[in-house]
Scaffold this active site. Structure first.
Site, PDB file in Angstrom:
ATOM      1  N   GLU A  54     -63.429   7.886  -6.748  1.00 48.15           N
ATOM      2  CA  GLU A  54     -63.095   8.401  -6.893  1.00 48.15           C
ATOM      3  C   GLU A  54     -62.926   9.233  -5.288  1.00 48.15           C
ATOM      4  OE1 GLU A  54     -62.806  13.694  -8.930  1.00 48.15           O
ATOM      5  OE2 GLU A  54     -64.375  11.817  -9.421  1.00 48.15           O
TER       6      GLU A  54
ATOM      7  N   LYS B 261     -59.984   7.236 -10.101  1.00 44.41           N
ATOM      8  CA  LYS B 261     -59.694   8.414 -10.472  1.00 44.41           C
ATOM      9  C   LYS B 261     -58.987   9.343  -8.780  1.00 44.41           C
ATOM     10  CE  LYS B 261     -61.375  12.567 -12.730  1.00 44.41           C
ATOM     11  NZ  LYS B 261     -63.148  12.925 -12.844  1.00 44.41           N
TER      12      LYS B 261
END
Length: 297
Positions: free
Chosen positions: A177, A214
């Site tokens: 992420e 993500k």
């Protein structure tokens, strides 16, 4: 094997990932949005007990099931807790049909070159062993990009993939992420640089290895489609990043193949003081809206 079943669900099934992983720094804000003021707890233990109650209420709601919520990201203390006598991860998978993930990062370093790298993750190997023992499928770790700085973005992606390799070696699926701050003026430029860095590092992964990504919802629609289509990527999921749920859903629905992994946008409108019926109705409406946006994508 359970993990192969979980992997198939995460790869193929319609739905989205619920981010229930607020940690120490973000917990008071999450509780306040839920209607629990800081005066309601006098210690960190009491605070975490209250946030666990909130998460358990969400997880036990009839609307929160694998029909639409295919995965959930947990904070370490939530993983270590129980719901109705079952470890949280086992309750998610056995009772709700939801694949459990674990947040493993321990916060961010000070900004340098326009980014915030992850702090070194103390005791990561031991945490990963515990996660495997508790039937966790994968992990999540967050860095932040605050400027379109090529050196900084490369440092973020390199660190994420270095730790990601450690997670893969432990038998878990890493969610990488590198969040792009949605408020920065050069967001589109930063995202273009991020895309190129991600493609380079994905290309360097050994054959047969995959990760999940993500990412912030991009300024340019379908910017991340090459990542969605990559055989090295199990799934691309989007964080809401400060957008309202309606705005996040609208943006998500335009990005082919990307599904949601919302945190604040998931709990928006939920309150400690709601009756169970009102709480369940509000959560069901939220889940329906995020599911539809993810399915359109």
């Amino acid at each position: 094997m359970t993990n192969s079943t979980m992997a198939q669900q995460m790869t193929e099934k319609d739905g989205f990932i619920a981010a229930l992983d607020q940690s120490g720094g973000s917990t008071p804000k999450a509780l306040k949005l839920y209607g629990v003021d800081e005066s309601a707890y006098g210690s960190e233990e009491e605070m975490f007990a209250l946030i666990h109650e909130m998460r358990a209420r969400i997880i036990k709601s009839p609307a929160f099931s694998g029909d639409k919520v295919i995965g959930a990201i947990l904070f370490e203390r939530t993983m270590d807790g129980e719901i109705d006598g079952l470890p949280t991860a086992d309750y998610l998978w056995q009772k709700r049909g939801i694949v459990p993930f674990l947040k493993v990062d321990q916060g961010l370093m000070d900004e340098k070159d326009g980014v915030q790298l992850m702090k070194p993750i103390a005791g990561l190997d031991a945490l990963l062993k515990r996660a495997v023992a508790k039937n966790i499928f994968g992990t999540k770790m967050r860095s932040v990009i605050n400027a379109a700085n090529k050196d900084g973005i490369e440092a973020v992606v390199a660190q994420q993939f270095e730790v990601g390799k450690q997670i893969l070696d432990a038998g878990l699926m890493p969610i990488i992420e590198p969040e792009v701050n949605i408020k920065i003026a050069d967001k589109a430029e930063a995202e273009a640089m991020l895309l190129e860095a991600l493609k380079r590092h994905l290309d360097a992964l050994p054959a047969g290895e995959r990760v999940m990504l993500k990412l912030s919802l991009p300024t340019v629609t379908n910017l991340y489609k090459p990542l969605v289509d990559s055989p090295k990527v199990m799934r691309v999921v989007a964080l809401s990043g400060g957008y309202s749920r309606d705005d996040a859903n609208a943006m998500l629905a335009k990005n082919d193949g990307v599904i949601a992994s919302f945190s604040r946008a998931l709990t928006e409108g939920l309150s400690h003081g709601q009756s169970d019926a009102d709480f369940d109705a509000a959560l069901a409406a939220t889940i329906d809206s995020i599911f539809e946006a993810s399915r359109k994508a």
